[in-house]
Design a protein around this motif. Structure first.
Motif, PDB file in Angstrom:
ATOM      1  N   GLU A 104       0.818  -1.217   0.000  1.00 18.65           N
ATOM      2  CA  GLU A 104       0.000   0.000   0.000  1.00 18.65           C
ATOM      3  C   GLU A 104       0.844   1.256   0.000  1.00 18.65           C
ATOM      4  O   GLU A 104       0.350   2.323  -0.285  1.00 18.65           O
ATOM      5  CB  GLU A 104      -0.949   0.023   1.203  1.00 18.65           C
ATOM      6  CG  GLU A 104      -2.207  -0.735   0.960  1.00 18.65           C
ATOM      7  CD  GLU A 104      -3.261  -0.436   2.005  1.00 18.65           C
ATOM      8  OE1 GLU A 104      -3.211   0.635   2.628  1.00 18.65           O
ATOM      9  OE2 GLU A 104      -4.127  -1.273   2.184  1.00 18.65           O
ATOM     10  N   GLY A 105       2.097   1.152   0.394  1.00 22.04           N
ATOM     11  CA  GLY A 105       2.986   2.292   0.303  1.00 22.04           C
ATOM     12  C   GLY A 105       2.963   3.196   1.521  1.00 22.04           C
ATOM     13  O   GLY A 105       2.683   2.762   2.629  1.00 22.04           O
ATOM     14  N   ARG A 106       3.244   4.461   1.271  1.00 27.08           N
ATOM     15  CA  ARG A 106       3.388   5.430   2.355  1.00 27.08           C
ATOM     16  C   ARG A 106       2.052   5.703   3.037  1.00 27.08           C
ATOM     17  O   ARG A 106       0.999   5.539   2.438  1.00 27.08           O
ATOM     18  CB  ARG A 106       3.934   6.740   1.795  1.00 27.08           C
ATOM     19  CG  ARG A 106       5.319   6.610   1.282  1.00 27.08           C
ATOM     20  CD  ARG A 106       5.846   7.830   0.600  1.00 27.08           C
ATOM     21  NE  ARG A 106       5.229   9.084   0.955  1.00 27.08           N
ATOM     22  CZ  ARG A 106       5.611  10.244   0.488  1.00 27.08           C
ATOM     23  NH1 ARG A 106       6.609  10.301  -0.348  1.00 27.08           N
ATOM     24  NH2 ARG A 106       5.013  11.346   0.840  1.00 27.08           N
ATOM     25  N   PRO A 107       2.114   6.187   4.279  1.00 28.25           N
ATOM     26  CA  PRO A 107       0.862   6.542   4.969  1.00 28.25           C
ATOM     27  C   PRO A 107       0.175   7.714   4.280  1.00 28.25           C
ATOM     28  O   PRO A 107       0.831   8.620   3.765  1.00 28.25           O
ATOM     29  CB  PRO A 107       1.330   6.960   6.370  1.00 28.25           C
ATOM     30  CG  PRO A 107       2.712   6.471   6.511  1.00 28.25           C
ATOM     31  CD  PRO A 107       3.269   6.302   5.147  1.00 28.25           C
ATOM     32  N   THR A 108      -1.142   7.704   4.288  1.00 27.91           N
ATOM     33  CA  THR A 108      -1.902   8.809   3.713  1.00 27.91           C
ATOM     34  C   THR A 108      -1.957   9.959   4.711  1.00 27.91           C
ATOM     35  O   THR A 108      -1.515   9.837   5.847  1.00 27.91           O
ATOM     36  CB  THR A 108      -3.342   8.362   3.393  1.00 27.91           C
ATOM     37  OG1 THR A 108      -3.964   7.989   4.622  1.00 27.91           O
ATOM     38  CG2 THR A 108      -3.353   7.205   2.416  1.00 27.91           C
TER      39      THR A 108
END
Length: 143
Positions: A104-108
C-alpha cells in the motif's frame, strides 16, 4: 562448497550476491565465529543466520552439487531454529498486516493525522494562555 554458494543452493537467499552481502554484514556464522564468503561448509556444521530480524539455525546434512529444488532442501539441511523465533516472526507479520496490506505504500494524510493524534500529549495542560503570551513578549521587549 563455499558458504555463499551453499546458502544460495539451499534457497536460503535468492541470489549468490545477496548471500555474499549478508555474510559481509556479519549476519552469518558457523558455530560462534562469523565467516567470510570463501569459508568452506562441511557436513555437520551448524550455521546461524540473521534474516528478517530472526535468528535461524540450520545443520548441514549433505552438500548439494548445485542449486536444488525446494522439495529437496530437507535432505540437505535440518532446521534447528527455536520455536520462539518463528513466533516472533508470526507476531511481526500480524502486527503489520492488521493495518495495511502489503504494497500500500506510504501513509496517507489521514493516517498521519491519526498517528499524530495518537502520539500527541494533552495540549490543554501545556498550551499557553493569553497572559502567558503577554508576559513572554514583555520579557523579550525589556531585554
Amino acid at each position: 562448497m563455499r558458504i555463499d554458494k551453499f546458502l544460495w543452493s539451499i534457497r536460503f537467499y535468492k541470489t549468490r550476491n545477496i548471500a555474499a552481502e549478508e555474510i559481509k554484514k556479519n549476519r552469518v556464522s558457523i558455530g560462534e565465529n562469523t565467516v567470510k564468503s570463501s569459508k568452506e561448509v562441511k557436513e555437520g556444521d551448524i550455521i546461524k543466520i540473521r534474516k528478517n530480524q530472526i535468528d535461524f539455525k540450520i545443520k548441514v546434512l549433505q552438500i548439494p552439487k548445485s542449486r536444488i529444488g525446494a522439495k529437496l532442501v530437507a535432505l540437505h539441511v535440518a532446521d534447528m531454529t527455536e520455536k520462539e523465533q518463528y513466533e516472533l516472526l508470526k507476531l511481526r507479520k500480524m502486527s503489520q498486516d492488521y493495518y495495511r496490506t502489503k504494497g500500500e505504500g506510504r501513509p496517507t494524510k489521514k493516517d498521519r493525522r491519526d498517528m499524530d493524534d495518537f502520539l500527541e500529549t494533552d495540549h490543554d495542560e501545556t498550551s499557553m494562555t493569553e497572559d502567558d503570551w503577554d508576559s513572554f513578549f514583555k520579557d523579550v521587549a525589556e531585554e
